[in-house]
Each structure stands twice: as C-alpha cells, then as structure tokens.
Scaffold this motif. Structure first.
Motif, PDB file in Angstrom:
ATOM      1  N   ARG A  17      -8.806   9.952  21.817  1.00 38.52           N
ATOM      2  CA  ARG A  17      -9.967   9.319  22.442  1.00 38.52           C
ATOM      3  C   ARG A  17     -10.732  10.369  23.229  1.00 38.52           C
ATOM      4  O   ARG A  17     -10.164  11.122  24.017  1.00 38.52           O
ATOM      5  CB  ARG A  17      -9.502   8.182  23.363  1.00 38.52           C
ATOM      6  N   GLU A  18     -12.020  10.432  22.985  1.00 34.92           N
ATOM      7  CA  GLU A  18     -12.904  11.314  23.735  1.00 34.92           C
ATOM      8  C   GLU A  18     -14.244  10.613  23.916  1.00 34.92           C
ATOM      9  O   GLU A  18     -14.592   9.695  23.167  1.00 34.92           O
ATOM     10  CB  GLU A  18     -13.082  12.658  23.033  1.00 34.92           C
ATOM     11  N   ALA A  19     -14.996  11.036  24.925  1.00 37.80           N
ATOM     12  CA  ALA A  19     -16.256  10.367  25.238  1.00 37.80           C
ATOM     13  C   ALA A  19     -17.273  11.382  25.727  1.00 37.80           C
ATOM     14  O   ALA A  19     -16.925  12.325  26.451  1.00 37.80           O
ATOM     15  CB  ALA A  19     -16.045   9.292  26.298  1.00 37.80           C
ATOM     16  N   HIS A  20     -18.517  11.149  25.317  1.00 35.74           N
ATOM     17  CA  HIS A  20     -19.643  11.881  25.867  1.00 35.74           C
ATOM     18  C   HIS A  20     -20.305  10.941  26.881  1.00 35.74           C
ATOM     19  O   HIS A  20     -21.029  10.011  26.503  1.00 35.74           O
ATOM     20  CB  HIS A  20     -20.621  12.288  24.776  1.00 35.74           C
ATOM     21  N   LEU A  21     -20.024  11.154  28.158  1.00 38.68           N
ATOM     22  CA  LEU A  21     -20.528  10.273  29.210  1.00 38.68           C
ATOM     23  C   LEU A  21     -22.004  10.553  29.439  1.00 38.68           C
ATOM     24  O   LEU A  21     -22.424  11.704  29.589  1.00 38.68           O
ATOM     25  CB  LEU A  21     -19.736  10.487  30.493  1.00 38.68           C
ATOM     26  N   SER A  22     -22.788   9.477  29.459  1.00 40.02           N
ATOM     27  CA  SER A  22     -24.237   9.616  29.607  1.00 40.02           C
ATOM     28  C   SER A  22     -24.718   8.775  30.780  1.00 40.02           C
ATOM     29  O   SER A  22     -24.047   7.850  31.239  1.00 40.02           O
ATOM     30  CB  SER A  22     -24.950   9.178  28.324  1.00 40.02           C
ATOM     31  N   SER A  23     -25.884   9.111  31.250  1.00 40.65           N
ATOM     32  CA  SER A  23     -26.506   8.367  32.346  1.00 40.65           C
ATOM     33  C   SER A  23     -27.063   7.046  31.822  1.00 40.65           C
ATOM     34  O   SER A  23     -27.666   6.992  30.748  1.00 40.65           O
ATOM     35  CB  SER A  23     -27.630   9.198  32.966  1.00 40.65           C
ATOM     36  N   ARG A  24     -26.828   5.989  32.578  1.00 42.00           N
ATOM     37  CA  ARG A  24     -27.350   4.666  32.195  1.00 42.00           C
ATOM     38  C   ARG A  24     -28.606   4.303  32.965  1.00 42.00           C
ATOM     39  O   ARG A  24     -29.086   3.169  32.877  1.00 42.00           O
ATOM     40  CB  ARG A  24     -26.269   3.615  32.413  1.00 42.00           C
ATOM     41  N   ILE A  25     -29.110   5.249  33.722  1.00 41.22           N
ATOM     42  CA  ILE A  25     -30.373   5.058  34.436  1.00 41.22           C
ATOM     43  C   ILE A  25     -31.191   6.337  34.293  1.00 41.22           C
ATOM     44  O   ILE A  25     -30.669   7.399  33.944  1.00 41.22           O
ATOM     45  CB  ILE A  25     -30.150   4.742  35.929  1.00 41.22           C
ATOM     46  N   ALA A  26     -32.468   6.223  34.577  1.00 40.38           N
ATOM     47  CA  ALA A  26     -33.351   7.383  34.578  1.00 40.38           C
ATOM     48  C   ALA A  26     -33.476   7.910  35.995  1.00 40.38           C
ATOM     49  O   ALA A  26     -33.453   7.149  36.972  1.00 40.38           O
ATOM     50  CB  ALA A  26     -34.722   7.009  34.022  1.00 40.38           C
ATOM     51  N   THR A  34     -29.010   9.873  28.434  1.00 38.20           N
ATOM     52  CA  THR A  34     -28.822  11.318  28.359  1.00 38.20           C
ATOM     53  C   THR A  34     -27.351  11.668  28.614  1.00 38.20           C
ATOM     54  O   THR A  34     -26.770  11.234  29.613  1.00 38.20           O
ATOM     55  CB  THR A  34     -29.709  12.034  29.380  1.00 38.20           C
ATOM     56  N   GLU A  35     -26.740  12.475  27.718  1.00 37.66           N
ATOM     57  CA  GLU A  35     -25.335  12.851  27.864  1.00 37.66           C
ATOM     58  C   GLU A  35     -25.188  13.912  28.956  1.00 37.66           C
ATOM     59  O   GLU A  35     -25.931  14.895  29.000  1.00 37.66           O
ATOM     60  CB  GLU A  35     -24.792  13.382  26.542  1.00 37.66           C
ATOM     61  N   LEU A  36     -24.180  13.703  29.820  1.00 41.65           N
ATOM     62  CA  LEU A  36     -23.944  14.610  30.934  1.00 41.65           C
ATOM     63  C   LEU A  36     -22.612  15.348  30.821  1.00 41.65           C
ATOM     64  O   LEU A  36     -22.528  16.528  31.177  1.00 41.65           O
ATOM     65  CB  LEU A  36     -23.970  13.829  32.265  1.00 41.65           C
ATOM     66  N   LEU A  37     -21.571  14.652  30.346  1.00 46.83           N
ATOM     67  CA  LEU A  37     -20.230  15.220  30.340  1.00 46.83           C
ATOM     68  C   LEU A  37     -19.516  14.898  29.046  1.00 46.83           C
ATOM     69  O   LEU A  37     -19.754  13.852  28.430  1.00 46.83           O
ATOM     70  CB  LEU A  37     -19.399  14.656  31.510  1.00 46.83           C
ATOM     71  N   HIS A  38     -18.599  15.811  28.652  1.00 50.39           N
ATOM     72  CA  HIS A  38     -17.701  15.570  27.520  1.00 50.39           C
ATOM     73  C   HIS A  38     -16.286  15.468  28.078  1.00 50.39           C
ATOM     74  O   HIS A  38     -15.754  16.424  28.634  1.00 50.39           O
ATOM     75  CB  HIS A  38     -17.801  16.712  26.501  1.00 50.39           C
ATOM     76  N   LEU A  39     -15.656  14.300  27.899  1.00 48.25           N
ATOM     77  CA  LEU A  39     -14.349  14.015  28.472  1.00 48.25           C
ATOM     78  C   LEU A  39     -13.363  13.698  27.362  1.00 48.25           C
ATOM     79  O   LEU A  39     -13.698  12.988  26.407  1.00 48.25           O
ATOM     80  CB  LEU A  39     -14.452  12.834  29.448  1.00 48.25           C
ATOM     81  N   VAL A  40     -12.129  14.235  27.478  1.00 49.52           N
ATOM     82  CA  VAL A  40     -11.084  14.030  26.477  1.00 49.52           C
ATOM     83  C   VAL A  40      -9.889  13.349  27.146  1.00 49.52           C
ATOM     84  O   VAL A  40      -9.430  13.798  28.205  1.00 49.52           O
ATOM     85  CB  VAL A  40     -10.642  15.366  25.847  1.00 49.52           C
ATOM     86  N   ASP A  41      -9.383  12.299  26.508  1.00 48.35           N
ATOM     87  CA  ASP A  41      -8.210  11.597  27.016  1.00 48.35           C
ATOM     88  C   ASP A  41      -6.976  12.494  26.860  1.00 48.35           C
ATOM     89  O   ASP A  41      -6.706  13.015  25.764  1.00 48.35           O
ATOM     90  CB  ASP A  41      -8.017  10.295  26.239  1.00 48.35           C
ATOM     91  N   VAL A  42      -6.209  12.658  27.951  1.00 50.73           N
ATOM     92  CA  VAL A  42      -5.053  13.551  27.919  1.00 50.73           C
ATOM     93  C   VAL A  42      -3.737  12.791  27.823  1.00 50.73           C
ATOM     94  O   VAL A  42      -2.668  13.412  27.870  1.00 50.73           O
ATOM     95  CB  VAL A  42      -5.029  14.465  29.161  1.00 50.73           C
ATOM     96  N   THR A  43      -3.774  11.490  27.700  1.00 49.75           N
ATOM     97  CA  THR A  43      -2.529  10.731  27.603  1.00 49.75           C
ATOM     98  C   THR A  43      -1.910  10.822  26.214  1.00 49.75           C
ATOM     99  O   THR A  43      -0.689  10.705  26.073  1.00 49.75           O
ATOM    100  CB  THR A  43      -2.765   9.260  27.954  1.00 49.75           C
ATOM    101  N   GLN A  61     -14.076  18.438  29.204  1.00 51.54           N
ATOM    102  CA  GLN A  61     -14.215  19.436  28.137  1.00 51.54           C
ATOM    103  C   GLN A  61     -15.415  20.337  28.384  1.00 51.54           C
ATOM    104  O   GLN A  61     -15.338  21.553  28.207  1.00 51.54           O
ATOM    105  CB  GLN A  61     -14.355  18.727  26.786  1.00 51.54           C
ATOM    106  N   SER A  62     -16.540  19.742  28.823  1.00 51.27           N
ATOM    107  CA  SER A  62     -17.732  20.544  29.091  1.00 51.27           C
ATOM    108  C   SER A  62     -18.730  19.719  29.894  1.00 51.27           C
ATOM    109  O   SER A  62     -18.698  18.486  29.876  1.00 51.27           O
ATOM    110  CB  SER A  62     -18.381  21.027  27.784  1.00 51.27           C
ATOM    111  N   ARG A  63     -19.597  20.425  30.617  1.00 53.98           N
ATOM    112  CA  ARG A  63     -20.742  19.808  31.300  1.00 53.98           C
ATOM    113  C   ARG A  63     -21.980  20.164  30.488  1.00 53.98           C
ATOM    114  O   ARG A  63     -22.260  21.333  30.244  1.00 53.98           O
ATOM    115  CB  ARG A  63     -20.855  20.319  32.730  1.00 53.98           C
ATOM    116  N   LEU A  64     -22.730  19.143  30.101  1.00 50.88           N
ATOM    117  CA  LEU A  64     -23.823  19.336  29.152  1.00 50.88           C
ATOM    118  C   LEU A  64     -25.158  19.621  29.819  1.00 50.88           C
ATOM    119  O   LEU A  64     -26.085  20.095  29.157  1.00 50.88           O
ATOM    120  CB  LEU A  64     -23.939  18.097  28.259  1.00 50.88           C
TER     121      LEU A  64
END
Length: 418
Positions: free
Chosen positions: A89-98, A230-239, A216-219
């Motif tokens: 599981r991994e996610a590209h976290l994005s802003s939900r507001i402007a 807009t994508e801000l962060l790349h996060l990877v599940d470590v479990t 994983q990275s800051r975009l």
C-alpha cells in the motif's frame, strides 16, 4: 756312370706336380659347397614365418557404475524463485483545498517513519477561518428565524382554537403557518451544513498520515500555491510489503495460498544485500490471474510483515530489491527421491538387478528439480538405481556396482571392487 745315376729322378717330380693339381681342384669345390649350404640355410630361415603362440583374449571386466538405493517416503520438491519487492500500500497525498503550502512538519523527511494521524503538512487557513465564522453567523441567523417562526405558529394555533370551527386540512395548514415553519427549519439545516463544511475545510489545512508509513518523497516545497488535488507527499505503508515471484504452473499443486481459516505456505526470503546467513519469513497470500509474459509462468504474491525490520531488527527488505524465495512445499507420501542424474531421456531409469545386469524401467515423474527428481510410479523398494553414464548401454549388460558418495556413511572408505 754319372748319366745312369741321374736318370731315376724324373718320375718323382711329375708325381709331386700331380698331387699339387689335385689339391688345387678340391679346395674351391669345398668352398662352393660351404657357401651354397650357408645360402640355403639363410633362405630357409627367412622363408619360415615366426611361430607365435595364440592365446584366448582376456575377458574385459564389466563397467563400474555408481548406484543409489530407491526408498519410498514422504517428500516435497525444492521450489524457489526470484521476485521483485513492491509496496502493498502506498499513497500520493494531495491537498483537498486550494491555497498556499505553509510548511511541512519537522518529521516529514524522506526516509522518516510517521504514525497514523501524524501531521505532515500545513496549509494557510486564514480564509477558511473567516469562512467558518461566516457560516456560524449564518447558522445563528437561521436558528433565530426558526425560533421566531415557531412563536408565530403558536400564536396562529391559539387564534385557530378560538375560532371554534374546523377548516379543511390544506387551509388549516396555511392558517397554522406550517409551510413557513418548514422553510425556517430547512434554512437552519442549510446553515448547519455550510458551517460543517467550513469546519471540515479548516481541518483539511493540516495534512495527516492515513496509516503508519514511511515518507518516500516530498513533491513540492513550502510556499507553493496549490489547488484542490495537488500531490504533496509520497507515503509507503511499512507494515507489510509484497514480493511478486514467478514459478512453473506445476508448482502450484505443492503450495497453499492463505485463506481466512488457514495460513499460506511459508516462504524463506534472502537477499544478496544482507549479511551471510540472514533470512526473513513470508507467507504465500495469492496466485495472480495472469501469467508472466516471457516464460508463461504463474505469478504469486508473497507477503512479508515488518519488511524494514523496525520492530524485530531484522534485515530490511527494500522496495525494488530482487530477493530469492524458497517455498515450503506440501509433502506427499510414497515417492521415490533420486538424483537428477538417475533420470534418462524419455522418463527412463536404469535398474541393476540381482545378477548385476542392466534393466530399463519407464517411470512416472512427478517433479523435475535442479538436483532431485520425484518418482511416483515405476520403481520398487530397495532397487539399485544406476546414476553413472554409459557409452553404449544395452539391456542385460553386466555391470559392477559401487555405492554413490551421497549414500555412503560419513567417514567410510571406498573399497576396491573386484
């Protein structure tokens, strides 16, 4: 007198000369006879062939071959493959507001592990706070209007009762101001929704981790103007990580995938990047519906918990790493386990009978491995199996048996075969 005395000597000279001529004639004749005899003897010796005593050829000893003894037992093949590590599981976290990205949290650095709910980034919330205050004011106004309308309805109810006469239902609803009351209640509901939305938008100015993971990275950088999505962060599940591996289709019959009631086959994982002797354990969780493109092999998913070794200090299994996977196959009873050298072309086995003669046997091969083969049918218990190569094998040829090193007890010396 002197003449008469000299006359008798003449005959004596002629006899002497006669004997000399006889000797001269006999000598060459003897020499010729000796020479002829020598030549005849030489010709006779040369013309006679040498006599060689011929003996019957010695019988060649039978070829010496290595043999192993066939035994039935429970056995399973050695199944292994190489697979690429990937995130479950991994996610590209994005802003939900402007708005403007003010800053990232201090722990939001690539390679850092964050817990679920941890703040990761902060957006500018000035406008959203004002929008929340405006929505709360609108709700207060709608609630006041509802209160006033309920007062008017009570007054209308008193007047209707004093009127002393029943009206039709539609006219009675108008007299009692029921439509006006419903409008006021709807305005309160609308204002409440606007207040809740403004409150939710304000909460979204802080981006939080949805689960325990590693950055994983800051975009984007702080100060960037972002829009909704807009994508801000790349996060990877470590479990948990997955390892995708390809195996021949016939290997699936020896393995179990995980279900709700039972675990899957255990898998031992190793990597060249780890210290020698270090291993990890995984579990077979699924068989994918598609085949591997190049070799048309089955694709399997193996799950590894705590892949980075954060809890137990195990060697880290990194994303993208090429790992070796050894599967614990399910054993089957009544199989013959032989070295791969024992199997001949056409699924044939060479057996040495009680008279040390070669016999061919057709067998049913259940599994062919790199070092061993599993035979299901065609052999009998304690049969001697030839594992050596022969130049011209013939049915019934005599052989000499030698126990293979794999079956010889430790420390035993190899004896001389007769």
């Amino acid at each position: 007198m002197p003449r008469h005395a000299a006359a008798p000597r003449a005959p004596h000279r002629s006899c002497f000369h006669a004997r000399q001529r006889g000797r001269l004639t006999l000598g060459p004749l003897l020499a010729l006879l000796v020479l002829a005899g020598g030549l005849f003897l030489a010709w006779w010796l040369i013309s006679q062939p040498p006599r060689v005593e011929r003996r019957a050829p010695a019988e060649a000893p039978p070829p010496l071959v290595d043999v192993v003894t066939a035994h039935q037992r429970a056995a399973a093949p050695s199944l292994h493959g190489f697979g690429r590590v990937q995130a479950e599981r991994e996610a590209h976290l994005s802003s939900r507001i402007a708005g403007q990205l003010l800053e990232f949290a201090p722990n939001t650095l690539p390679g850092m592990v964050v817990e679920a709910g941890t703040p990761l980034a902060l957006m500018d919330d000035t406008d959203l706070r004002l929008a929340l205050r405006d929505a709360e004011a609108g709700l207060a106004q709608a609630q006041a209007q509802l209160a006033m309308e309920r007062g008017e309805q009570q007054r209308a109810q008193s007047e209707y009762q004093s009127f002393g006469r029943d009206l039709p239902a539609d006219r009675r609803a108008l007299v009692l101001r029921e439509p006006q009351l419903r409008v006021a209640e709807a305005e309160v509901e609308r204002a409440t929704t606007a207040r809740d939305r403004a409150r939710l938008d304000l909460q979204r100015t802080t981006l939080t981790a949805p689960w325990r993971g590693m950055v994983q990275s800051r975009l984007l950088g702080a100060g960037s103007e972002v829009s909704n999505g807009t994508e801000l962060l790349h996060l990877v599940d470590v479990t948990r990580f997955w390892v995708r591996v390809s195996l021949p289709g016939e290997a699936l019959g020896w393995l179990d995938t995980a279900t709700d009631d039972a675990p899957g086959s255990q898998v031992t994982i190793s990597s060249r990047s780890w210290p020698a002797g270090h291993e990890r354990l995984g579990e077979l969780i699924a068989v994918l519906p598609t085949l591997e493109e190049n070799g048309l092999q089955a694709q399997l998913l193996v799950a590894v918990d705590d892949p980075l070794g954060l809890e137990l200090g195990s060697p880290a299994l990194r994303l993208g790493d090429m790992a070796r996977l050894d599967f614990a196959a399910r054993p089957r009873e009544g199989l013959f386990v032989l070295p791969v050298a024992a199997l001949r072309p056409g699924d044939e086995i060479w057996v040495l009978d009680d008279e040390d003669r070669l016999r061919r046997r057709q067998v049913t091969v259940l599994h062919r491995g790199d070092e061993r083969v599993l035979i299901e049918e065609g052999l009998e218990e304690d049969q001697r199996i030839v594992i050596s190569q022969l130049g011209q094998p013939r049915e019934g040829m005599r052989l000499r048996a030698r126990v293979a090193d794999s079956e010889r007890p430790a420390g035993a010396n190899r004896g001389h075969d007769s």
